[in-house]
Design a protein around this motif. Structure first.
Motif, PDB file in Angstrom:
ATOM      1  N   GLY A  72      -6.724  -0.445  69.781  1.00 26.13           N
ATOM      2  CA  GLY A  72      -5.470  -0.354  70.428  1.00 26.13           C
ATOM      3  C   GLY A  72      -5.118   1.234  70.496  1.00 26.13           C
ATOM      4  O   GLY A  72      -5.686   2.138  70.347  1.00 26.13           O
ATOM      5  N   ARG A  73      -3.535   1.118  70.978  1.00 32.95           N
ATOM      6  CA  ARG A  73      -3.190   2.387  71.317  1.00 32.95           C
ATOM      7  C   ARG A  73      -2.764   2.964  69.967  1.00 32.95           C
ATOM      8  O   ARG A  73      -2.427   2.416  68.854  1.00 32.95           O
ATOM      9  CB  ARG A  73      -1.942   2.220  72.230  1.00 32.95           C
ATOM     10  CG  ARG A  73      -2.369   1.564  73.433  1.00 32.95           C
ATOM     11  CD  ARG A  73      -1.026   1.127  74.125  1.00 32.95           C
ATOM     12  NE  ARG A  73      -0.221   0.072  73.363  1.00 32.95           N
ATOM     13  CZ  ARG A  73       0.829  -0.531  73.815  1.00 32.95           C
ATOM     14  NH1 ARG A  73       1.649   0.049  74.406  1.00 32.95           N
ATOM     15  NH2 ARG A  73       1.245  -1.356  72.940  1.00 32.95           N
ATOM     16  N   ILE A  74      -2.583   4.495  70.161  1.00 33.27           N
ATOM     17  CA  ILE A  74      -2.108   5.101  68.839  1.00 33.27           C
ATOM     18  C   ILE A  74      -0.768   5.549  68.920  1.00 33.27           C
ATOM     19  O   ILE A  74      -0.325   6.140  70.008  1.00 33.27           O
ATOM     20  CB  ILE A  74      -3.109   6.368  68.521  1.00 33.27           C
ATOM     21  CG1 ILE A  74      -4.351   5.841  68.255  1.00 33.27           C
ATOM     22  CG2 ILE A  74      -2.565   7.058  67.282  1.00 33.27           C
ATOM     23  CD1 ILE A  74      -4.600   4.582  67.332  1.00 33.27           C
ATOM     24  N   TRP A  75       0.333   5.300  68.033  1.00 34.85           N
ATOM     25  CA  TRP A  75       1.642   5.689  67.783  1.00 34.85           C
ATOM     26  C   TRP A  75       1.786   6.550  66.881  1.00 34.85           C
ATOM     27  O   TRP A  75       1.819   6.333  65.811  1.00 34.85           O
ATOM     28  CB  TRP A  75       2.534   4.480  68.098  1.00 34.85           C
ATOM     29  CG  TRP A  75       2.209   3.707  68.936  1.00 34.85           C
ATOM     30  CD1 TRP A  75       1.584   2.384  68.915  1.00 34.85           C
ATOM     31  CD2 TRP A  75       2.834   3.449  70.315  1.00 34.85           C
ATOM     32  NE1 TRP A  75       1.504   1.718  70.032  1.00 34.85           N
ATOM     33  CE2 TRP A  75       2.413   2.532  71.078  1.00 34.85           C
ATOM     34  CE3 TRP A  75       3.580   4.589  71.099  1.00 34.85           C
ATOM     35  CZ2 TRP A  75       2.730   2.106  72.439  1.00 34.85           C
ATOM     36  CZ3 TRP A  75       3.850   4.237  72.556  1.00 34.85           C
ATOM     37  CH2 TRP A  75       3.126   3.065  73.205  1.00 34.85           C
ATOM     38  N   ALA A  76       2.211   7.837  67.108  1.00 35.69           N
ATOM     39  CA  ALA A  76       2.592   9.022  66.262  1.00 35.69           C
ATOM     40  C   ALA A  76       4.040   9.066  65.862  1.00 35.69           C
ATOM     41  O   ALA A  76       4.915   9.218  66.693  1.00 35.69           O
ATOM     42  CB  ALA A  76       1.966  10.434  66.894  1.00 35.69           C
ATOM     43  N   PHE A  77       4.178   8.596  64.570  1.00 36.06           N
ATOM     44  CA  PHE A  77       5.601   8.743  64.019  1.00 36.06           C
ATOM     45  C   PHE A  77       5.918   9.922  63.619  1.00 36.06           C
ATOM     46  O   PHE A  77       5.343  10.654  62.861  1.00 36.06           O
ATOM     47  CB  PHE A  77       5.620   7.648  62.982  1.00 36.06           C
ATOM     48  CG  PHE A  77       5.930   6.237  63.428  1.00 36.06           C
ATOM     49  CD1 PHE A  77       6.951   5.484  63.285  1.00 36.06           C
ATOM     50  CD2 PHE A  77       4.723   5.495  63.689  1.00 36.06           C
ATOM     51  CE1 PHE A  77       7.174   4.277  63.640  1.00 36.06           C
ATOM     52  CE2 PHE A  77       4.727   4.281  64.203  1.00 36.06           C
ATOM     53  CZ  PHE A  77       5.980   3.623  63.999  1.00 36.06           C
ATOM     54  N   THR A  82      11.937  11.715  71.051  1.00 38.61           N
ATOM     55  CA  THR A  82      13.204  10.935  71.188  1.00 38.61           C
ATOM     56  C   THR A  82      13.230   9.506  71.318  1.00 38.61           C
ATOM     57  O   THR A  82      14.307   8.780  71.395  1.00 38.61           O
ATOM     58  CB  THR A  82      13.692  11.495  72.476  1.00 38.61           C
ATOM     59  OG1 THR A  82      12.650  11.510  73.690  1.00 38.61           O
ATOM     60  CG2 THR A  82      14.025  13.060  72.414  1.00 38.61           C
ATOM     61  N   ARG A  83      11.954   8.928  71.633  1.00 41.73           N
ATOM     62  CA  ARG A  83      11.656   7.646  71.608  1.00 41.73           C
ATOM     63  C   ARG A  83      11.721   6.932  70.276  1.00 41.73           C
ATOM     64  O   ARG A  83      10.898   7.363  69.259  1.00 41.73           O
ATOM     65  CB  ARG A  83      10.403   7.157  72.613  1.00 41.73           C
ATOM     66  CG  ARG A  83      10.254   5.814  72.485  1.00 41.73           C
ATOM     67  CD  ARG A  83       8.788   5.765  73.574  1.00 41.73           C
ATOM     68  NE  ARG A  83       8.714   4.432  73.976  1.00 41.73           N
ATOM     69  CZ  ARG A  83       7.679   3.840  74.461  1.00 41.73           C
ATOM     70  NH1 ARG A  83       6.469   4.905  74.735  1.00 41.73           N
ATOM     71  NH2 ARG A  83       7.342   2.700  75.062  1.00 41.73           N
ATOM     72  N   ILE A 119       6.918   8.803  68.491  1.00 44.30           N
ATOM     73  CA  ILE A 119       8.008   8.109  68.396  1.00 44.30           C
ATOM     74  C   ILE A 119       8.712   8.498  66.974  1.00 44.30           C
ATOM     75  O   ILE A 119       8.181   8.735  66.160  1.00 44.30           O
ATOM     76  CB  ILE A 119       7.605   6.314  68.368  1.00 44.30           C
ATOM     77  CG1 ILE A 119       6.753   6.098  67.385  1.00 44.30           C
ATOM     78  CG2 ILE A 119       7.380   6.210  69.889  1.00 44.30           C
ATOM     79  CD1 ILE A 119       6.369   4.324  67.537  1.00 44.30           C
ATOM     80  N   ARG A 120       9.993   7.967  66.845  1.00 40.44           N
ATOM     81  CA  ARG A 120      10.673   8.024  65.877  1.00 40.44           C
ATOM     82  C   ARG A 120      11.566   6.847  65.313  1.00 40.44           C
ATOM     83  O   ARG A 120      11.832   6.020  65.801  1.00 40.44           O
ATOM     84  CB  ARG A 120      11.545   9.355  65.883  1.00 40.44           C
ATOM     85  CG  ARG A 120      12.721   8.913  66.970  1.00 40.44           C
ATOM     86  CD  ARG A 120      13.917   9.946  67.025  1.00 40.44           C
ATOM     87  NE  ARG A 120      14.369  10.388  65.754  1.00 40.44           N
ATOM     88  CZ  ARG A 120      14.679  11.808  65.214  1.00 40.44           C
ATOM     89  NH1 ARG A 120      14.117  12.723  65.999  1.00 40.44           N
ATOM     90  NH2 ARG A 120      15.301  11.769  64.187  1.00 40.44           N
ATOM     91  N   ILE A 121      11.959   6.987  63.877  1.00 37.11           N
ATOM     92  CA  ILE A 121      12.827   5.871  63.470  1.00 37.11           C
ATOM     93  C   ILE A 121      14.211   6.591  63.259  1.00 37.11           C
ATOM     94  O   ILE A 121      14.261   7.870  62.860  1.00 37.11           O
ATOM     95  CB  ILE A 121      12.143   5.573  61.961  1.00 37.11           C
ATOM     96  CG1 ILE A 121      10.823   5.015  61.917  1.00 37.11           C
ATOM     97  CG2 ILE A 121      13.246   4.822  61.126  1.00 37.11           C
ATOM     98  CD1 ILE A 121       9.975   5.013  60.681  1.00 37.11           C
ATOM     99  N   PRO A 122      15.208   5.936  63.879  1.00 39.81           N
ATOM    100  CA  PRO A 122      16.470   6.532  63.725  1.00 39.81           C
ATOM    101  C   PRO A 122      16.990   6.699  62.337  1.00 39.81           C
ATOM    102  O   PRO A 122      16.472   6.094  61.518  1.00 39.81           O
ATOM    103  CB  PRO A 122      17.356   5.658  64.570  1.00 39.81           C
ATOM    104  CG  PRO A 122      16.606   4.508  64.719  1.00 39.81           C
ATOM    105  CD  PRO A 122      15.216   4.684  64.506  1.00 39.81           C
TER     106      PRO A 122
END
Length: 153
Positions: A72-77, A82-83, A119-122
């Motif tokens: 699948g896709r890769i999401w960089a934390f 801002t997302r 992406i980020r964790i608020p």
């Protein structure tokens, strides 16, 4: 199956906790070398308790090999996005990529062509970062929730 990727992890206790997390959720944990510890490290074993045999874990010599195993896709934390992680619509097979303690993901890793987005964790303003294992738990459980907790009871 969801995938967690720890890029060059430094603290054995965090990777041990991620092994336990992988066992509890059915996710695959990918550890990208170099690791700052041995897989037989006592702290790693203690943090993972007796979940090592129940978890799917692979150690890769480099990021390219790890990413080849993720369909699948890769999401960089990262804290430099801002997302929010809750704004992503996760799919089965996606990979959640986390950087080493205490520096996080290097720019060249976040710029990899396989990375869909950062992406980020608020968090509250002025706080540098969450613990790596805690971040992985937050991100993975959100993705697993969106998928309907397959195989969860």
């Amino acid at each position: 199956m969801l995938h967690m990727v720890f890029f060059e992890p430094k603290i054995p206790g965090n990777s041990g906790a991620a092994i336990r997390l992988a066992a509890c959720t059915g996710a695959m944990l990918h550890l990208v070398e170099p690791l700052a510890f041995d897989m037989d490290d006592a702290k790693l074993r203690r943090a993972g308790l007796d979940y090592h045999d129940l978890a799917h874990v692979r150690v890769h010599p480099n990021l390219e090999e790890a990413l080849e195993q993720i369909p699948g896709r890769i999401w960089a934390f990262t804290g430099h996005a801002t997302r929010w992680h809750t704004e992503v619509e996760y799919r089965d097979g996606d990979g959640l990529l986390f950087g080493p303690e205490p520096t996080g993901l290097p720019e060249e890793v976040m710029a990899h062509p396989r990375v869909e987005d950062r992406i980020r964790i608020p968090m509250r303003e002025g706080i540098r970062s969450l613990n790596l294992a805690n971040s992985a738990s937050i991100g993975l459980y959100e993705a697993w929730r969106q998928l309907g907790f397959p195989d969860g009871v």
